[in-house]
Design a protein around this motif. Structure first.
Motif, short mmCIF file in Angstrom:
data_model
loop_
_atom_site.label_atom_id
_atom_site.label_comp_id
_atom_site.label_asym_id
_atom_site.label_seq_id
_atom_site.Cartn_x
_atom_site.Cartn_y
_atom_site.Cartn_z
N ASP A 39 42.75 23.54 46.52
CA ASP A 39 41.63 23.40 47.45
C ASP A 39 42.17 23.29 48.88
O ASP A 39 43.38 23.38 49.11
CB ASP A 39 40.71 22.24 47.06
CG ASP A 39 41.36 20.87 47.23
OD1 ASP A 39 42.46 20.76 47.81
OD2 ASP A 39 40.75 19.89 46.76
N ARG B 30 34.60 23.71 41.58
CA ARG B 30 35.17 24.53 42.66
C ARG B 30 35.77 25.81 42.08
O ARG B 30 35.67 26.88 42.68
CB ARG B 30 36.21 23.74 43.43
CG ARG B 30 36.87 24.57 44.48
CD ARG B 30 36.93 24.10 45.87
NE ARG B 30 36.28 22.91 46.26
CZ ARG B 30 35.42 22.88 47.26
NH1 ARG B 30 35.10 23.98 47.90
NH2 ARG B 30 34.87 21.75 47.63
N LEU C 298 32.93 28.08 41.37
CA LEU C 298 32.44 28.63 42.64
C LEU C 298 33.36 29.76 43.13
O LEU C 298 32.89 30.80 43.59
CB LEU C 298 32.36 27.52 43.69
CG LEU C 298 31.83 27.91 45.06
CD1 LEU C 298 30.37 28.35 44.96
CD2 LEU C 298 31.98 26.76 46.03
N ARG C 299 34.66 29.57 42.98
CA ARG C 299 35.62 30.62 43.36
C ARG C 299 35.39 31.87 42.51
O ARG C 299 35.44 32.99 43.02
CB ARG C 299 37.06 30.12 43.20
CG ARG C 299 38.09 31.14 43.68
CD ARG C 299 39.50 30.57 43.58
NE ARG C 299 40.44 31.41 44.30
CZ ARG C 299 41.20 32.33 43.74
NH1 ARG C 299 41.15 32.54 42.44
NH2 ARG C 299 42.02 33.05 44.48
N PHE D 288 32.38 33.69 43.90
CA PHE D 288 32.70 34.39 45.14
C PHE D 288 33.68 35.55 44.93
O PHE D 288 33.66 36.52 45.69
CB PHE D 288 33.24 33.42 46.19
CG PHE D 288 32.19 32.57 46.83
CD1 PHE D 288 31.01 33.11 47.29
CD2 PHE D 288 32.38 31.21 46.98
CE1 PHE D 288 30.03 32.35 47.87
CE2 PHE D 288 31.42 30.42 47.58
CZ PHE D 288 30.24 30.99 48.02
N HIS E 217 36.89 35.32 49.95
CA HIS E 217 36.26 34.55 48.88
C HIS E 217 36.91 33.18 48.75
O HIS E 217 36.25 32.20 48.39
CB HIS E 217 36.29 35.31 47.54
CG HIS E 217 37.66 35.54 46.99
ND1 HIS E 217 38.40 36.67 47.28
CD2 HIS E 217 38.42 34.78 46.18
CE1 HIS E 217 39.55 36.60 46.66
NE2 HIS E 217 39.59 35.45 45.97
N ASP E 218 38.20 33.08 49.06
CA ASP E 218 38.87 31.78 49.05
C ASP E 218 38.36 30.90 50.20
O ASP E 218 38.14 29.70 50.02
CB ASP E 218 40.39 31.94 49.14
CG ASP E 218 41.03 32.27 47.81
OD1 ASP E 218 40.62 31.66 46.80
OD2 ASP E 218 41.91 33.13 47.77
N TRP F 227 35.42 31.00 51.58
CA TRP F 227 34.06 30.58 51.25
C TRP F 227 34.04 29.51 50.17
O TRP F 227 33.19 28.62 50.19
CB TRP F 227 33.22 31.76 50.81
CG TRP F 227 33.06 32.82 51.85
CD1 TRP F 227 33.10 32.67 53.21
CD2 TRP F 227 32.84 34.21 51.62
NE1 TRP F 227 32.92 33.87 53.84
CE2 TRP F 227 32.77 34.84 52.88
CE3 TRP F 227 32.72 34.99 50.48
CZ2 TRP F 227 32.55 36.20 53.03
CZ3 TRP F 227 32.51 36.35 50.62
CH2 TRP F 227 32.41 36.95 51.88
N ALA F 228 34.96 29.60 49.21
CA ALA F 228 35.00 28.65 48.10
C ALA F 228 35.78 27.38 48.45
O ALA F 228 35.79 26.44 47.66
CB ALA F 228 35.60 29.31 46.87
N THR G 218 39.09 27.26 48.86
CA THR G 218 40.34 27.32 48.10
C THR G 218 41.36 28.15 48.87
O THR G 218 41.01 28.81 49.85
CB THR G 218 40.12 27.95 46.71
OG1 THR G 218 39.62 29.28 46.87
CG2 THR G 218 39.13 27.13 45.89
#
Length: 148
Positions: free
Chosen positions: A72, A82, A85-86, A89, A136-137, A139-140, A142
């Motif tokens: 994270d 999380r 969620l990743r 995304f 995408h990382d 946004w998530a 990560t």
């Protein structure tokens, strides 16, 4: 991206087994069965479970091979939420090409160009992120780090 190829081999095998289990469970005898959208949803769930489980542990097997870890923003292991969620995304990598496929307006060759073109564009867009991470990382919440 080399990790992707290794991941694809694992997902292909896992997808075959999951499809067999699903097909036997609901007595689906053809890929043209009207319930194939159920199979697609089932596979999305199976893959989501796979990724969220291993990402919450830090790595999938291909990520271990290339010494990549997902963490994270604070450098901690991901929670299951999380990681899920990743996964959601990450679908940005394949949703636009899948939408083109669903439109049934393109040949296989055109779909190949759309898929590889989209992946290339999306990968290049990471260069516009301040830390060079995939969007995408970002946004998530990560990031991928070197596991060494």
């Amino acid at each position: 991206m080399a990790s992707w190829l290794y991941e694809a081999l694992l997902l292909f095998a896992m997808g075959l087994i999951a499809t067999l289990v699903f097909s036997v469970a609901i007595d689906m005898r053809s890929g043209m069965d009207s319930r194939r959208w159920l199979l697609q949803g089932f596979l999305a769930v199976v893959f989501g479970i796979y990724f969220s489980f291993f990402w919450s542990k830090g790595q999938t097997l291909p990520m271990k091979t290339w010494r990549i870890t997902v963490v994270d923003r604070h450098g901690q292991r991901l929670t299951q939420g999380r990681a899920l969620l990743r996964y959601v995304f990450c679908s940005i990598w394949v949703l636009p090409p899948l939408a083109a496929l669903a439109s049934r307006q393109f040949t296989v060759a055109q779909l190949s160009v759309i898929f590889f073109g989209w992946v290339a564009v999306w990968a290049v867009l990471s260069r516009f992120h301040p830390q060079g991470q995939f969007w995408h990382d970002a946004w998530a919440g990560t990031r991928l780090v070197d596991a060494r």
